[in-house]
Design a protein around this motif. Structure first.
Motif, PDB file in Angstrom:
ATOM      1  N   ILE A 284       0.967  -1.281   0.000  1.00  0.00           N
ATOM      2  CA  ILE A 284      -0.133   0.020  -0.179  1.00  0.00           C
ATOM      3  C   ILE A 284       0.838   1.165  -0.142  1.00  0.00           C
ATOM      4  N   ALA A 285       0.727   2.294  -1.091  1.00  0.00           N
ATOM      5  CA  ALA A 285       1.314   3.508  -1.180  1.00  0.00           C
ATOM      6  C   ALA A 285       1.414   4.273   0.077  1.00  0.00           C
ATOM      7  N   PRO A 286       2.400   4.820   0.259  1.00  0.00           N
ATOM      8  CA  PRO A 286       2.185   5.710   1.655  1.00  0.00           C
ATOM      9  C   PRO A 286       1.002   6.815   1.445  1.00  0.00           C
ATOM     10  N   LEU A 287       0.776   7.420   0.418  1.00  0.00           N
ATOM     11  CA  LEU A 287      -0.163   8.224   0.270  1.00  0.00           C
ATOM     12  C   LEU A 287      -1.715   7.566   0.495  1.00  0.00           C
ATOM     13  N   ASP A 288      -1.603   6.462   0.005  1.00  0.00           N
ATOM     14  CA  ASP A 288      -2.949   5.448   0.230  1.00  0.00           C
ATOM     15  C   ASP A 288      -3.157   5.247   1.656  1.00  0.00           C
ATOM     16  N   VAL A 289      -2.029   4.896   2.488  1.00  0.00           N
ATOM     17  CA  VAL A 289      -2.120   4.624   3.692  1.00  0.00           C
ATOM     18  C   VAL A 289      -2.566   5.816   4.539  1.00  0.00           C
ATOM     19  N   LEU A 290      -2.238   6.875   4.302  1.00  0.00           N
ATOM     20  CA  LEU A 290      -2.836   8.473   4.567  1.00  0.00           C
ATOM     21  C   LEU A 290      -4.177   8.372   4.650  1.00  0.00           C
TER      22      LEU A 290
ATOM     23  N   SER B  50      -9.519   2.993  -0.211  1.00  0.00           N
ATOM     24  CA  SER B  50     -10.524   2.015  -0.817  1.00  0.00           C
ATOM     25  C   SER B  50     -10.851   0.985   0.352  1.00  0.00           C
ATOM     26  N   GLU B  51     -11.937   0.228   0.048  1.00  0.00           N
ATOM     27  CA  GLU B  51     -12.427  -0.943   1.046  1.00  0.00           C
ATOM     28  C   GLU B  51     -11.107  -1.804   1.254  1.00  0.00           C
ATOM     29  N   ARG B  52     -10.498  -2.202   0.096  1.00  0.00           N
ATOM     30  CA  ARG B  52      -9.213  -3.308   0.172  1.00  0.00           C
ATOM     31  C   ARG B  52      -8.377  -2.609   1.167  1.00  0.00           C
ATOM     32  N   ASP B  53      -7.948  -1.620   1.154  1.00  0.00           N
ATOM     33  CA  ASP B  53      -6.825  -0.906   1.817  1.00  0.00           C
ATOM     34  C   ASP B  53      -7.386  -0.885   3.149  1.00  0.00           C
TER      35      ASP B  53
END
Length: 336
Positions: A34-40, A48-51
């Motif tokens: 999971i990319a850092p921006l997606d983590v934030l 997203s629901e998956r993340d």
């Protein structure tokens, strides 16, 4: 405040920043990257629901448990080393962790029948059974090792013997399990953070949150006990009473951690030694610094174990053992 007096606070701040950095790095890494921006975005509720599923249901509870167990085992080791005046003392090496693990396996075998599908009540009861097992191991170690006092070598040898005895008893009960439970128990006893949901976090959190501040409050008695029983008595300390209280704190911390994290050895040995080198022997600084270093070490070990052989996973206890065993041998050779 002088520069020297500020040093412990600066070191602990650096370790705390390192924990935060490794925490966010560990959130990114895994079988599903999971990319850092997606983590934030996910942490702020916009991912997203998956993340969200990966982070909130799998990675976050596991990482929080790693921080709690790391802090608890490190402080448990710091207490043992000070109370016994033995730099080789560690709840994993001395058999306290194995005693706790034995009690947990007995509980699961007789009352649950399986390691899978543990109910909520069982998850919260396990630390109490672990405390009973750890207390029994500690009682046997000190009873057998006592001979007009306790020497470091005698303590270690008796602890290794108790560890072997509980390990043998564990194998007997493991052989009575079905193959699936046998494999799960083996991995868990090697030191595996098997509770990857928030129920396990809630079962562990009260023990750490309550016992760590009490240990901090008792830090002044750890300083006095380090001076020796005679000097401590002359200073007005009720030595045996304080020693029993501190030992209970150490055993309770180790038992609660083993109930969720399994038999993680060497962490309680390494973290206090590193903290002592960084902030000195004063326990007002040594105890919190040990907790921070223990949390950092176990978080890093868990991250390595999850990622180095993907999709397989190495139990975190084995990663810690690879790092800690050489240091233990060095200390054993160095100890007169």
């Amino acid at each position: 405040m002088t520069k020297q007096s500020k040093k412990p606070y600066i070191i602990m701040a650096v370790v705390a920043v390192s924990i935060i950095s490794m925490f966010f790095l560990s959130l990114n890494l895994g079988l599903i990257r999971i990319a850092p921006l997606d983590v934030l975005r996910t942490l702020s509720g916009m991912g997203s629901e998956r993340d969200a599923l990966v982070l909130f249901q799998f990675r976050l509870p596991r990482m929080v448990i790693a921080l709690l167990i790391g802090a608890g085992l490190a402080v448990s080791g710091a207490i043992l080393q000070s109370v016994s005046q033995n730099g080789l003392a560690d709840p994993g090496i001395l058999g306290i962790n194995t005693g706790a693990g034995f009690a947990v396996v007995l509980f699961i075998y007789f009352f649950q029948g399986s390691l899978t599908g543990l109910g909520t009540l069982s998850i919260f009861i396990m630390p109490f059974f672990a405390l009973l097992g750890a207390s029994l191991a500690a009682f046997l170690i000190y009873t057998i090792a006592w001979k007009k006092g306790i020497t470091p070598v005698r303590l270690i040898l008796v602890g290794i013997g108790i560890n072997a005895a509980f390990s043998a008893a564990l194998i007997i009960f493991q052989l009575k399990m079905n193959p699936r439970d046998f494999m799960q128990a083996t991995i868990w006893l090697a030191g595996s953070i098997w509770g990857t949901n928030w129920k396990f976090v809630l079962a562990t959190l009260p023990w750490i949150v309550i016992l760590l501040p009490i240990t901090m409050y008792k830090a002044r008695f750890l300083n006095v006990l380090n001076l020796g029983d005679q000097i401590a008595t002359n200073l007005g300390t009720r030595v045996e009473r304080e020693r029993r209280i501190l030992l209970f704190l150490s055993v309770a911390l180790a038992g609660a951690c083993v109930a969720v994290g399994g038999g993680i050895a060497f962490l309680g040995l390494i973290a206090p030694h590193i903290a002592r080198r960084l902030v000195g022997p004063k326990h007002q600084f040594l105890v919190p610094c040990s907790a921070l270093i223990g949390a950092l070490l176990l978080l890093v070990a868990d991250m390595i174990g999850r990622n180095i052989l993907q999709p397989s996973e190495i139990p975190v206890g084995l990663v810690v053992a690879v790092l800690g065993a050489p240091y233990f041998i060095y200390l054993l050779i160095k100890t007169p």
